[in-house]
Design an enzyme around this catalytic site. Structure first.
Site: not given
Lengths: 755, 341
Positions: A256, A482, A645, A651, A721-722
């Site tokens: 996404g 996503i 953490r 992942t 994620g960012e």
């Protein structure tokens, strides 16, 4: 590629899975094709809709001549503003949870054209091929008027947006006396940094399959989105449907990067056609059509920075002009970070918008920060040379121990450790400071670095837990995965909380019948949904304990929930772990075939309010440049991230690897090039909108720096994620300078700019 | 995509007759370009003649010492064919610099020559394009033209030919064999593709209904000194900004014969025989190569976003000739720093 993963911290759960590199629980479904995406739900008796886009940028439709194509056997209907039924008329009905201020675009609402590729009609036919053919024949007469799509011509038309979106914080007022401090400082740097628009381009194309259930207005809406509940509300508000009627499903999302935060027009089109035709309809967009909606905006940024002879930052002024559409004010935080990241008393941050004739920009991975940190980190690099300091030393000299924007301490900040561990792994101490001084044969070698910062946020989210008599636990929430690993993280936290093997835990997402959670975005989902899952599993645990205590001769009688543990499928007394009851036995004794709980977790505002909460990273990059030909390759990247953490280092590492690749992409390749004569993006496919291929990606080292933080949320999760993406583009541009002595301030750093 | 009929020909004659019998027909080989163009509504054939059953898949030696590439041999089979690798490594390198492994597995050699330009405007039916709609105008001249021509262009078209494979074929002076309604004929490679002039809708000199049956390579393969240098915006799966096929025959340090063809700069693979003549009998030095490079780009013209290609082409020519002389550049598939395949 090598890999460095810090030891996962001890945590106070079951500790079986938290912090372990568990494989993705949804991996097998994805690689075998069992995971179904929006356009893959082959419901019976399906019609296909193809969207027709405007070739003009501004003007209006004079006439649509549908009659000829409606005569083609198999063509069912042509929808346009001429025949769309009366729908909701207030702006607020079209505002989704992520909508910026302004008046949202209403597909097929009126003959006016406001941007190129505006969807103007939907052709529905019995097959996709027929719909596409008929769409190619649809005659539409337009009247074009003048347009302006070039931000460069709007430099004097900037305005300050109001606070029209709750998630957007305007830049803080200036502090100190940045102008005077700049003038006085011995080392000054001023420059403009630019990037054009960029498009999110997730792998999965946008599509919706709206399944007509033949029962009133009930629909199953399979949509490509980052938040099924957001789509549901949007559809309910426009079409006047109930929750039961607008059942939105989005179990898997093929990427996404922000493009699925807002509902896009294909879901409107599919639902409209399904309701009007009382028939199942699928609308899929082509790659080209995915350039018809949002993008990272074209931004012009001016940095004025100055330092004294000790290398201390004296003044930091960061001003930007960003594009938005004529109808909405898209805002993102581009400059705010510049006031947080470094210790500087004299700061002026300014963020302006200018309206041009494009569709509203939208969030794209690390929105705002990606643009802002590129400019800030390049400018600081330039200043470090002027001040005669090593770029890393310069950043350490100006390290901020408190957030000077908010005047608050950080809940935690291990950026210093990111710098040290990253530099050590990279071998930064062997860097020769002078540009053009490092070589590998005929190639110039450059080493550059940069920093990133992103918010650590937890949002209110709900989850449900259901335990069967066989001991199988299902945890669920309405939001999406996503590709970030949400399914896996949920299963890990649930398994730990109730002491169950991971194989007995199933995570379910992406369905509006499940408990509500916010859109998947902003790096907040692991914290938000993770907390909801922990909370609901604890609630289920309390129920289990009560039932266990009702059992005959229960060894757990009279023991409080705080004094038991859930391990290996058993409830045990902390004081005497021989006092156990098996969870399966509890359910058997209770006579229930399942036990359920639902709970909502909200951030602890009181606890968080005194603190500034952020994740950080430090990126070190090596590039090699063939100067004669201008070719540049990123041969080595070390990315050290402190993001609280880490629930799952596997992942998490994947997220950072993807971030680095994206950073290479932003630095060297990505830009949506508009032909302003037409007001149209011209490289609207993946052959010409370049992103890296495997051969562009070399050694990437990910360091997950240990960071404890019980303020952000009890699980200590900040989200990753960012932040991993930030700093990468700037570090590459800085390394390119170190290699060649050439500053490229207009991304991408393509070969023509290094010739 | 419009509706079309499809037949599968089993002989060249049947294919040619079928074509003559159907106005608006097109030959279908690997389909890696044609099908995309049909989906985009750019090509609108009403009848397709499938060619894959034709006996044109072979790569075989010719009596004169040359090599015949069957029209339907795939790009992958050609690039990895032992005769091609041993005798025409320049061609192998050129093919492998193009597209992706998946595309090369599907794409045929004849189809490679017939692929159409990647001009953004040619592909976007919302914009004028003289190649797609003759007389509608060229949008690229005043628009976005990073990948456009600097040599041989006209007022009506500045598109480039996108093939990599065709660039070494031009340098090697291949011959294209065709069959058509009026029988067979041979077309020299230099005469196969066209410059745009005022008929940019025509990419090549095939007559209506003519079918390529083979591409014949002459005996001389320049297998000792060659290079295909491709410069592009990413390491793979991008069309050339500038590419150079360089082939040299050396006697010690002296150039006996040199061939040079450029991709990404013109409407056809660009060969400049006057420039090549400057190599003959000269020492294989950077000075010589610079003179040649200057000659090639003499008269080159840039537009708003592709002017850099003039300088880039010069440098690429020098580098390619230097590499071909020294033959010490990495030729393995991971030789990314050389921007080679």
């Amino acid at each position: 590629m090598s890999q460095t993963i810090a030891n996962p911290p001890d945590i106070h759960l079951g500790t079986e899975y938290f912090g372990k590199p568990v494989n993705r629980v949804d991996g097998p479904a994805k690689v075998t094709g069992a995971a179904k995406y929006a356009a893959e739900f082959n419901v019976p008796d399906l019609y296909y809709g193809v969207v027709v886009n405007s070739p003009i940028t501004v003007g209006k439709i004079i006439k649509i001549n549908s009659a000829p194509i409606l005569r083609i056997p198999g063509v069912v209907q042509v929808f346009s503003h001429e025949n769309v039924p009366t729908l909701a008329w207030r702006d607020k009905n079209y505002k989704d949870d992520i909508a910026p201020g302004g008046s949202p675009f209403r597909p097929l609402h009126e003959p006016n054209i406001m941007f190129n590729m505006q969807p103007v009609a939907l052709v529905v036919a019995e097959t996709y091929e027929l719909a596409r053919y008929a769409a190619s024949l649809l005659e539409i007469e337009y009247e074009a008027t003048a347009h302006q799509t070039n931000l460069e011509f709007k430099r004097k038309d900037g305005f300050h947006p109001g606070k029209e979106k709750s998630s957007w914080t305007p830049p803080p007022p200036p502090r100190g006396n940045p102008k005077e401090a700049y003038e006085k400082a011995p080392h000054q740097h001023e420059a403009e940094y630019i990037h054009l628009a960029q498009h999110n381009n997730p792998m999965e194309n946008f599509a919706t399959t709206a399944e007509w259930l033949g029962d009133g207005k009930k629909l199953n809406i399979y949509d490509k989105t980052q938040g099924a509940p957001n789509v549901q509300k949007y559809i309910m508000n426009i079409f006047g449907l109930s929750k039961e009627e607008a059942h939105v499903v989005s179990r898997y999302t093929g990427g996404g990067f922000g493009s699925g935060l807002r509902p896009q027009h294909q879901v409107f089109m599919a639902v409209l056609a399904a309701l009007e035709l009382k028939h199942s309809v699928r609308v899929s967009l082509t790659r080209e059509q995915m350039f018809s909606f949002g993008h990272r905006p074209h931004i012009l940024q001016t940095l004025k920075v100055a330092a004294d002879d000790t290398g201390a930052l004296q003044s930091l002024q960061h001003e930007t002009l960003s594009e938005t559409s004529q109808f909405e004010n898209f805002t993102e935080m581009v400059v705010n970070w510049s006031g947080v990241l470094y210790q500087c008393e004299n700061v002026k941050l300014d963020y302006e918008l200018a309206k041009i004739d494009v569709y509203t920009p939208m969030d794209m991975r690390a929105p705002g920060a990606a643009s802002g940190s590129f400019a800030l980190e390049c400018a600081l690099d330039e200043l470090s040379y002027k001040a005669g300091r090593d770029p890393l030393e310069f950043r350490l000299l100006n390290y901020a121990d408190t957030d000077l924007n908010e005047k608050k301490p950080f809940s935690s900040k291990k950026l210093r450790e990111c710098y040290h561990q990253g530099a050590a792994k990279f071998g930064w101490d062997k860097r020769s400071p002078t540009p053009r001084s490092m070589r590998d044969g005929d190639l110039l070698v450059g080493w550059g670095m940069a920093t990133g910062i992103w918010d650590a946020g937890q949002k209110k989210a709900a989850a449900k837990a259901s335990l069967t008599a066989e001991g199988h636990l299902t945890v669920s929430s309405a939001t999406n995965d996503i590709g970030t690993g949400t399914y896996t993280v949920m299963a890990q936290i649930a398994a730990d909380t109730l002491g169950l093997p991971l194989t007995d835990v199933k995570a379910v997402l992406g369905d509006t019948t499940l408990p509500e959670a916010p859109v998947q975005g902003g790096s907040a989902t692991a914290a938000s949904v993770g907390m909801a899952v922990q909370t609901v599993c604890k609630a289920l645990g309390e129920k289990l304990l009560k039932l266990a205590q009702k059992m005959d001769k229960s060894p757990l009688k009279g023991i409080d929930f705080e004094n038991v543990q859930f391990v290996d499928g058993q409830i045990r007394a902390n004081e005497d772990i021989s006092k156990t009851v098996a969870i399966k036995d509890v359910l058997a004794a209770s006579g229930e075939d399942k036990l359920e709980a639902e709970a909502t977790a909200s951030p602890d505002m009181l606890k968080q309010a005194p603190y500034s909460k952020h994740a950080h990273n430090a990126v070190f990059v090596e590039v090699k440049v063939d100067e004669e030909l201008g070719t540049l390759h990123v041969t080595r990247v070390v990315n050290a991230v402190a993001a609280g953490r880490i629930v799952n280092p596997k992942t998490a590492r994947s997220q950072v690897l993807g971030s680095v690749v994206w950073g290479i992409s932003m630095a060297l390749m990505e830009e949506s090039v508009m032909d302003h004569n037409f007001g149209r993006y011209m490289n609207h496919d993946l052959a010409e909108y370049h992103i890296p291929v495997h051969a562009d990606v070399h050694d990437i080292d990910v360091i997950l720096v240990e960071e404890e933080d019980d303020i952000v949320n009890p699980l200590g999760i900040k989200g990753i994620g960012e932040v991993g993406f930030l700093g990468v583009a700037a570090a590459i541009a800085n390394a390119a300078y170190h290699a060649t002595g050439k500053r490229v301030r207009h991304l991408p750093v393509s070969l023509d700019k290094l010739l | 995509m419009n509706s079309f009929t499809l037949t599968k020909a089993t002989t060249v004659e049947a294919a040619v007759n079928d074509n003559a019998a159907h106005y608006g027909s097109a030959y279908l080989g690997g389909g890696t370009n044609l099908i995309d163009l049909m989906k985009g509504n750019i090509e609108r054939p009403t009848h397709l003649i499938g060619l894959n059953k034709l006996p044109l898949h072979q790569i075989e030696n010719l009596p004169d010492g040359g090599l015949r590439l069957g029209a339907l041999a795939t790009n992958a089979d050609t690039a990895y064919h032992p005769e091609v690798q041993a005798r025409y490594p320049l061609l192998s390198q050129g093919i492998l610099a193009g597209a992706s492994a998946q595309l090369r597995n599907m794409a045929t050699d004849a189809g490679n020559l017939l692929q159409r330009t990647r001009c953004y405007y040619f592909y976007d039916t919302a914009t004028p394009c003289n190649k797609r709609e003759p007389g509608s105008g060229c949008s690229a001249i005043a628009g976005f033209n990073r990948i456009h021509a600097i040599l041989g262009q006209s007022e009506s078209c500045i598109a480039t030919h996108p093939s990599d494979m065709a660039v070494p074929l031009a340098a090697l002076e291949a011959v294209v064999q065709v069959s058509g309604p009026d029988g067979t004929r041979s077309i020299k490679f230099a005469d196969f593709h066209r410059l745009p002039g005022d008929t940019p809708e025509l990419d090549n000199n095939l007559q209506r209904g003519e079918l390529i049956t083979s591409i014949d390579l002459p005996k001389k393969g320049f297998e000792k000194h060659y290079t295909y240098l491709k410069l592009r915006d990413r390491t793979s799966y991008a069309f050339a900004l500038v590419s150079v096929a360089a082939a040299l025959e050396l006697d010690g340090d002296t150039i006996v014969e040199g061939r040079l063809a450029l991709g990404g700069v013109a409407h056809k693979p660009w060969r400049d025989q006057d420039a090549e003549a400057l190599l003959k009998g000269q020492p294989a030095t950077v000075d010589t190569f610079r003179r040649v490079a200057a000659k090639v780009v003499q008269g080159a013209k840039g537009y708003s976003s592709n002017t850099f290609k003039i300088e880039l082409a010069k440098r690429a020519i020098v580098r390619a000739l230097k590499q071909a002389t020294e033959m010490n550049y990495p030729t393995d598939t991971n030789a990314f720093l050389n921007s080679n395949p």
